[in-house]
Design an enzyme around this catalytic site. Structure first.
Site, PDB file in Angstrom:
ATOM      1  N   SER A   1       0.823  -1.210   0.000  1.00 53.81           N
ATOM      2  CA  SER A   1       0.000   0.000   0.000  1.00 53.81           C
ATOM      3  C   SER A   1       0.858   1.262   0.000  1.00 53.81           C
ATOM      4  O   SER A   1       0.348   2.363  -0.057  1.00 53.81           O
ATOM      5  CB  SER A   1      -0.883   0.001   1.247  1.00 53.81           C
ATOM      6  OG  SER A   1      -0.063  -0.172   2.399  1.00 53.81           O
TER       7      SER A   1
ATOM      8  N   LEU B   1       6.699   3.502  -2.206  1.00 53.26           N
ATOM      9  CA  LEU B   1       7.692   2.880  -3.092  1.00 53.26           C
ATOM     10  C   LEU B   1       7.062   1.791  -3.960  1.00 53.26           C
ATOM     11  O   LEU B   1       7.368   1.664  -5.152  1.00 53.26           O
ATOM     12  CB  LEU B   1       8.840   2.284  -2.262  1.00 53.26           C
ATOM     13  CG  LEU B   1      10.005   1.745  -3.084  1.00 53.26           C
ATOM     14  CD1 LEU B   1      10.831   2.887  -3.663  1.00 53.26           C
ATOM     15  CD2 LEU B   1      10.908   0.846  -2.256  1.00 53.26           C
TER      16      LEU B   1
ATOM     17  N   LYS C   1       4.011   1.577  -5.027  1.00 55.60           N
ATOM     18  CA  LYS C   1       3.192   2.177  -6.094  1.00 55.60           C
ATOM     19  C   LYS C   1       4.059   2.855  -7.142  1.00 55.60           C
ATOM     20  O   LYS C   1       3.829   2.739  -8.337  1.00 55.60           O
ATOM     21  CB  LYS C   1       2.252   3.234  -5.483  1.00 55.60           C
ATOM     22  CG  LYS C   1       1.016   2.633  -4.859  1.00 55.60           C
ATOM     23  CD  LYS C   1       0.059   3.726  -4.427  1.00 55.60           C
ATOM     24  CE  LYS C   1       0.129   3.857  -2.923  1.00 55.60           C
ATOM     25  NZ  LYS C   1      -0.818   4.690  -2.260  1.00 55.60           N
TER      26      LYS C   1
ATOM     27  N   ARG D   1      -1.091  -4.199   5.859  1.00 56.72           N
ATOM     28  CA  ARG D   1      -2.177  -4.258   6.848  1.00 56.72           C
ATOM     29  C   ARG D   1      -3.477  -3.709   6.271  1.00 56.72           C
ATOM     30  O   ARG D   1      -4.562  -4.137   6.643  1.00 56.72           O
ATOM     31  CB  ARG D   1      -1.793  -3.457   8.093  1.00 56.72           C
ATOM     32  CG  ARG D   1      -0.620  -4.025   8.853  1.00 56.72           C
ATOM     33  CD  ARG D   1      -0.177  -3.056   9.920  1.00 56.72           C
ATOM     34  NE  ARG D   1       0.055  -1.724   9.346  1.00 56.72           N
ATOM     35  CZ  ARG D   1       0.466  -0.676  10.021  1.00 56.72           C
ATOM     36  NH1 ARG D   1       0.704  -0.778  11.312  1.00 56.72           N
ATOM     37  NH2 ARG D   1       0.655   0.487   9.429  1.00 56.72           N
TER      38      ARG D   1
ATOM     39  N   TYR E   1      20.866   2.622  -6.901  1.00 58.64           N
ATOM     40  CA  TYR E   1      21.826   3.273  -7.799  1.00 58.64           C
ATOM     41  C   TYR E   1      22.653   2.258  -8.583  1.00 58.64           C
ATOM     42  O   TYR E   1      23.102   2.527  -9.682  1.00 58.64           O
ATOM     43  CB  TYR E   1      22.702   4.282  -7.033  1.00 58.64           C
ATOM     44  CG  TYR E   1      22.074   5.647  -7.159  1.00 58.64           C
ATOM     45  CD1 TYR E   1      20.796   5.874  -6.649  1.00 58.64           C
ATOM     46  CD2 TYR E   1      22.697   6.680  -7.861  1.00 58.64           C
ATOM     47  CE1 TYR E   1      20.167   7.090  -6.824  1.00 58.64           C
ATOM     48  CE2 TYR E   1      22.065   7.901  -8.039  1.00 58.64           C
ATOM     49  CZ  TYR E   1      20.803   8.097  -7.520  1.00 58.64           C
ATOM     50  OH  TYR E   1      20.173   9.291  -7.725  1.00 58.64           O
TER      51      TYR E   1
ATOM     52  N   HIS F   1      24.474   5.208  -1.905  1.00 57.78           N
ATOM     53  CA  HIS F   1      24.520   5.418  -3.356  1.00 57.78           C
ATOM     54  C   HIS F   1      25.896   5.919  -3.836  1.00 57.78           C
ATOM     55  O   HIS F   1      26.488   5.346  -4.750  1.00 57.78           O
ATOM     56  CB  HIS F   1      23.447   6.411  -3.796  1.00 57.78           C
ATOM     57  CG  HIS F   1      22.045   6.020  -3.399  1.00 57.78           C
ATOM     58  ND1 HIS F   1      21.643   4.712  -3.292  1.00 57.78           N
ATOM     59  CD2 HIS F   1      20.950   6.766  -3.105  1.00 57.78           C
ATOM     60  CE1 HIS F   1      20.364   4.669  -2.930  1.00 57.78           C
ATOM     61  NE2 HIS F   1      19.918   5.911  -2.812  1.00 57.78           N
TER      62      HIS F   1
ATOM     63  N   LYS G   1      36.344  16.022 -21.605  1.00 54.34           N
ATOM     64  CA  LYS G   1      36.795  17.376 -21.963  1.00 54.34           C
ATOM     65  C   LYS G   1      38.231  17.296 -22.447  1.00 54.34           C
ATOM     66  O   LYS G   1      39.099  16.791 -21.728  1.00 54.34           O
ATOM     67  CB  LYS G   1      36.765  18.279 -20.730  1.00 54.34           C
ATOM     68  CG  LYS G   1      35.417  18.774 -20.378  1.00 54.34           C
ATOM     69  CD  LYS G   1      35.541  19.897 -19.364  1.00 54.34           C
ATOM     70  CE  LYS G   1      34.157  20.276 -18.889  1.00 54.34           C
ATOM     71  NZ  LYS G   1      34.191  21.159 -17.746  1.00 54.34           N
TER      72      LYS G   1
HETATM   73  P1  NDP Z   1       5.794   3.814   3.454  1.00 51.44           P
HETATM   74  O1  NDP Z   1       5.960   4.700   4.634  1.00 51.44           O
HETATM   75  O2  NDP Z   1       4.872   4.228   2.380  1.00 51.44           O
HETATM   76  O3  NDP Z   1       5.411   2.389   4.050  1.00 51.44           O
HETATM   77  C1  NDP Z   1       5.039   1.274   3.276  1.00 51.44           C
HETATM   78  C2  NDP Z   1       3.875   0.566   3.957  1.00 51.44           C
HETATM   79  O4  NDP Z   1       4.294   0.059   5.198  1.00 51.44           O
HETATM   80  C3  NDP Z   1       2.715   1.487   4.259  1.00 51.44           C
HETATM   81  O5  NDP Z   1       1.861   1.582   3.163  1.00 51.44           O
HETATM   82  C4  NDP Z   1       2.079   0.837   5.451  1.00 51.44           C
HETATM   83  O6  NDP Z   1       1.196  -0.174   4.996  1.00 51.44           O
HETATM   84  C5  NDP Z   1       3.236   0.175   6.155  1.00 51.44           C
HETATM   85  N1  NDP Z   1       3.696   0.988   7.279  1.00 51.44           N
HETATM   86  C6  NDP Z   1       4.060   2.283   7.273  1.00 51.44           C
HETATM   87  N2  NDP Z   1       4.437   2.690   8.482  1.00 51.44           N
HETATM   88  C7  NDP Z   1       4.321   1.636   9.293  1.00 51.44           C
HETATM   89  C8  NDP Z   1       4.570   1.424  10.662  1.00 51.44           C
HETATM   90  N3  NDP Z   1       5.036   2.385  11.458  1.00 51.44           N
HETATM   91  N4  NDP Z   1       4.348   0.193  11.161  1.00 51.44           N
HETATM   92  C9  NDP Z   1       3.891  -0.777  10.389  1.00 51.44           C
HETATM   93  N5  NDP Z   1       3.643  -0.619   9.062  1.00 51.44           N
HETATM   94  C10 NDP Z   1       3.857   0.560   8.517  1.00 51.44           C
HETATM   95  O7  NDP Z   1       7.248   3.518   2.894  1.00 51.44           O
HETATM   96  P2  NDP Z   1       7.804   3.647   1.414  1.00 51.44           P
HETATM   97  O8  NDP Z   1       6.936   2.897   0.485  1.00 51.44           O
HETATM   98  O9  NDP Z   1       8.105   5.058   1.154  1.00 51.44           O
HETATM   99  O10 NDP Z   1       9.219   2.913   1.568  1.00 51.44           O
HETATM  100  C11 NDP Z   1       9.346   1.535   1.818  1.00 51.44           C
HETATM  101  C12 NDP Z   1      10.794   1.209   2.066  1.00 51.44           C
HETATM  102  O11 NDP Z   1      11.566   1.603   0.957  1.00 51.44           O
HETATM  103  C13 NDP Z   1      11.377   1.936   3.270  1.00 51.44           C
HETATM  104  O12 NDP Z   1      12.321   1.095   3.873  1.00 51.44           O
HETATM  105  C14 NDP Z   1      12.078   3.136   2.646  1.00 51.44           C
HETATM  106  O13 NDP Z   1      13.138   3.592   3.422  1.00 51.44           O
HETATM  107  C15 NDP Z   1      12.564   2.540   1.333  1.00 51.44           C
HETATM  108  N6  NDP Z   1      12.733   3.520   0.267  1.00 51.44           N
HETATM  109  C16 NDP Z   1      11.693   4.314  -0.134  1.00 51.44           C
HETATM  110  C17 NDP Z   1      11.863   5.212  -1.168  1.00 51.44           C
HETATM  111  C18 NDP Z   1      10.725   6.060  -1.648  1.00 51.44           C
HETATM  112  O14 NDP Z   1      10.944   6.833  -2.589  1.00 51.44           O
HETATM  113  N7  NDP Z   1       9.553   5.979  -1.080  1.00 51.44           N
HETATM  114  C19 NDP Z   1      13.154   5.352  -1.849  1.00 51.44           C
HETATM  115  C20 NDP Z   1      14.168   4.452  -1.391  1.00 51.44           C
HETATM  116  C21 NDP Z   1      13.943   3.582  -0.359  1.00 51.44           C
HETATM  117  P3  NDP Z   1      -0.081  -0.682   5.816  1.00 51.44           P
HETATM  118  O15 NDP Z   1      -0.479   0.397   6.760  1.00 51.44           O
HETATM  119  O16 NDP Z   1      -1.110  -0.952   4.767  1.00 51.44           O
HETATM  120  O17 NDP Z   1       0.388  -1.908   6.476  1.00 51.44           O
HETATM  121  C1  BG6 Z   2      16.559   7.333  -2.259  1.00 52.18           C
HETATM  122  C2  BG6 Z   2      16.594   8.395  -1.212  1.00 52.18           C
HETATM  123  O1  BG6 Z   2      17.379   6.270  -1.882  1.00 52.18           O
HETATM  124  O2  BG6 Z   2      17.026   7.866  -3.481  1.00 52.18           O
HETATM  125  C3  BG6 Z   2      15.783   9.598  -1.637  1.00 52.18           C
HETATM  126  O3  BG6 Z   2      16.068   7.891  -0.002  1.00 52.18           O
HETATM  127  C4  BG6 Z   2      16.208  10.072  -3.001  1.00 52.18           C
HETATM  128  O4  BG6 Z   2      15.923  10.648  -0.692  1.00 52.18           O
HETATM  129  C5  BG6 Z   2      16.247   8.931  -3.978  1.00 52.18           C
HETATM  130  O5  BG6 Z   2      15.266  11.051  -3.444  1.00 52.18           O
HETATM  131  C6  BG6 Z   2      16.853   9.363  -5.305  1.00 52.18           C
HETATM  132  O6  BG6 Z   2      16.716   8.348  -6.242  1.00 52.18           O
HETATM  133  P1  BG6 Z   2      16.624   8.685  -7.792  1.00 52.18           P
HETATM  134  O7  BG6 Z   2      16.684   7.365  -8.447  1.00 52.18           O
HETATM  135  O8  BG6 Z   2      15.350   9.428  -7.998  1.00 52.18           O
HETATM  136  O9  BG6 Z   2      17.815   9.560  -8.088  1.00 52.18           O
END
Ligand code: NDP
Ligand code: BG6
Length: 513
Positions: free
Chosen positions: A41, A44, A46, A73, A207, A268, A413
């Site tokens: 959900s 990342l 999506k 969840r 990266y 990275h 260059k």
């Molecule tokens: P989200 O915060 O969107 O979390 C993903 C899902 O995890 C949520 O939809 C939720 O689903 C569940 N969740 C969120 N918070 C909690 C909590 N406190 N306890 C339990 N479940 C929780 O994260 P992202 O999708 O942004 O990122 C996912 C991973 O990827 C992370 O480790 C992040 O550091 C890493 N990442 C993200 C990037 C980005 O651009 N978003 C880039 C690089 C790395 P539900 O409530 O339905 O269970």
């Molecule tokens: C992620 C970082 O790992 O990389 C973000 O957590 C950053 O802060 C992203 O924006 C950059 O990735 P990209 O591929 O868009 O350059």
């Protein structure tokens, strides 16, 4: 075609054979792969994971029998998951093409299971559905942990116990952050290894999946012209630059606990540095490459506070537009000193790189978005044309640039005679612009990495000893920054960042490219 397609699908052993996209070897006919996106959900999933899976499917890279599951969840039906996914799917190959047929076929293979992360119940139910879809074929299971790091271990514990493949492979892709310092990263590794073998853990650094980063090794090791130049004898400094022209964009809550050094540099940029500086690996096999990366990382000096500059963006108004400060983000605590910008000078104490500064610069809310590797070469000794390039001797040195993004390019260059009867030199570029040279669109990093994980190719994933070595370089300075609450230099949103970065570079006779 991808060099390893088919070769390692079932056991992770490469045979170097090459088959085209979509080629299915006879023994794979009875294999299945189930990809479960845990945290389906989330942002990342999506933004990156489902679209990458669709792109792989669209181009026939996925095995014939595959299923995609979302797990989180949130309550959702299969249909709701499909709707959610379909909002972000595009035809990567050709935006104008109508790929609704392919989308429909893909979405039909997507399912959803809701459940908690720390209880086995949800994963048991998932396992039941996976078994059903696998329909008696050899089951292989890939879990993508797209969730906050505090629940990584819960998920691995529950999922490995209840939903591991009976008879096939089970792999976990783990997203960053892998801890926030040397100790917590080691702790995370130890916890994961209570339930998994190292071979099952695919630590992702996206990266490494970027086209130009992969090409770095090709450039180095398959072009004779660069090989003799790749050392302190000819290279004056190396710069690794990351900048974004937007702020933390609602991820401030996560970001404030990490800061730019952990978010970008320790992973990275350091990964790129390792590929840039490593010795020639014995072969292209994953362990040979990772062995060389660990060696070079272990040869690096621990970063010192005097070699770091930190900054944080402040609000800025341009015309009638105003841009927020980092601390304006409601998820960021008041008075936060977390850096959104950092510059650092790093050194590799080995024979090849002794004394060569590797300068890193990374920042959010700067004037432009780019990621680049810049290699500045030494001056030409006894240059006959010294007087012909104006008074600035620096102008006369060669520079090799790999632009990782956007507008992927490699250029060199060189000094060139300005045509005409006089003798005047200027600095011109030998250019390789990807958009001009190659017609195809460049795949997203997540496509390459997901495919590699499915195929058991570990070359682009981070091994635990690499991770330890990476944290060892940055942990002392991170601790010192935090203990001393070093105040970041404020820079306006959309600017070029703190001037401190220029002074730092000047300490090592470097000018940023
Ligand atoms: P989200 O915060 O969107 O979390 C993903 C899902 O995890 C949520 O939809 C939720 O689903 C569940 N969740 C969120 N918070 C909690 C909590 N406190 N306890 C339990 N479940 C929780 O994260 P992202 O999708 O942004 O990122 C996912 C991973 O990827 C992370 O480790 C992040 O550091 C890493 N990442 C993200 C990037 C980005 O651009 N978003 C880039 C690089 C790395 P539900 O409530 O339905 O269970
Ligand atoms: C992620 C970082 O790992 O990389 C973000 O957590 C950053 O802060 C992203 O924006 C950059 O990735 P990209 O591929 O868009 O350059």
């Amino acid at each position: 075609g991808h060099p390893q397609i088919g070769a390692s699908f079932s056991d992770g052993v490469l045979d170097g054979m090459s088959a085209g996209a979509g080629a299915v070897l006879p023994e794979q006919e009875e294999n299945t792969v189930s990809i479960t996106v845990v945290g389906a959900s989330g942002d990342l999933a999506k933004k990156k994971i489902f679209p990458a899976l669709f792109a792989l499917f669209y181009e026939d890279w996925l095995p014939k029998h595959f299923t995609v599951f979302g797990y989180a969840r949130s309550k959702m039906s299969d249909e709701e998951l499909r709707n959610m996914i379909s909002m972000t799917l595009t035809c990567r190959i050709d935006q104008r093409e109508n790929c609704s047929d392919k989308m429909e076929q893909f979405l039909k293979r997507c399912f959803y299971q809701s459940g908690q992360y720390n209880s086995e119940e949800g994963f048991c139910e998932l396992a039941r559905k996976l078994t059903e879809k696998e329909a008696g074929k050899q089951p292989n299971r890939l879990f993508y942990l797209s969730i906050p790091p505090n629940i990584f271990v819960d998920v691995v514990r529950s999922a490995s116990r209840t939903a591991s493949s009976p008879g096939g492979w089970t792999r976990f892709i783990v997203e960053k952050p892998f801890g926030r310092d040397y100790e917590s990263s080691g702790e995370l590794t130890r916890s994961l290894k209570m339930y998994l073998e190292e071979e099952q853990i695919f630590r992702i650094d996206h990266y490494l999946g970027k086209e130009l980063v992969e090409n770095l090794s090709v450039l180095r090791f398959s072009n004779l012209v660069f090989q003799p130049l790749w050392s302190r004898d000819y290279i004056r400094n190396v710069q690794l630059i990351f900048s974004e022209d937007f702020g933390t964009k609602g991820r401030g809550g996560y970001f404030d606990n990490y800061g730019i050094i952990r978010d970008i540099m320790q992973n990275h940029l350091l990964q790129i540095l390792a590929l840039f500086a490593m010795e020639t690996p014995v072969s292209l096999a994953a362990e040979d490459i990772r062995n060389e990366k660990v060696k070079v990382l272990r040869s690096m000096r621990k970063l010192k506070l005097k070699d770091v500059v930190v900054g944080q963006y402040k609000g800025h108004t341009r015309g009638d537009k105003s841009f927020p400060a980092y601390v304006d983000d409601p998820t960021v605590p008041n008075g936060s000193v977390t850096p959104t910008f950092a510059a650092a000078a790093l050194f590799i104490d080995n024979a090849r790189w002794d004394g060569v500064p590797f300068l890193m610069k990374a920042g959010k809310a700067l004037h432009t978005r780019r990621a680049e590797i810049r290699v500045q070469f030494r001056r030409v000794p006894g240059n006959l044309y010294r007087g012909n390039v104006g008074t600035d001797l620096d102008m006369a040195t060669n520079e090799l640039v790999l632009r990782v993004q956007p507008d992927e390019a490699i250029y060199l260059k060189i000094n060139n005679k300005v045509p005409g009867l006089g003798m005047r030199l200027d600095s011109s570029n030998l250019n390789l612009f990807y958009s001009e040279r190659y017609q195809r669109e460049i795949p997203d990093a997540y496509e390459r990495l997901l495919l590699d994980a499915i195929e058991g190719e570990r070359r682009l994933f981070i091994r635990s000893d690499e991770l330890d070595a990476a944290w060892a370089i940055f942990t002392p300075v991170l601790r010192e920054l935090e203990e001393k609450r070093v105040a970041p230099e404020l820079y306006p949103y959309g600017s070029r960042g703190p001037v401190g970065a220029h002074y730092l570079a000047a300490n090592y006779n470097v000018r940023w490219g």
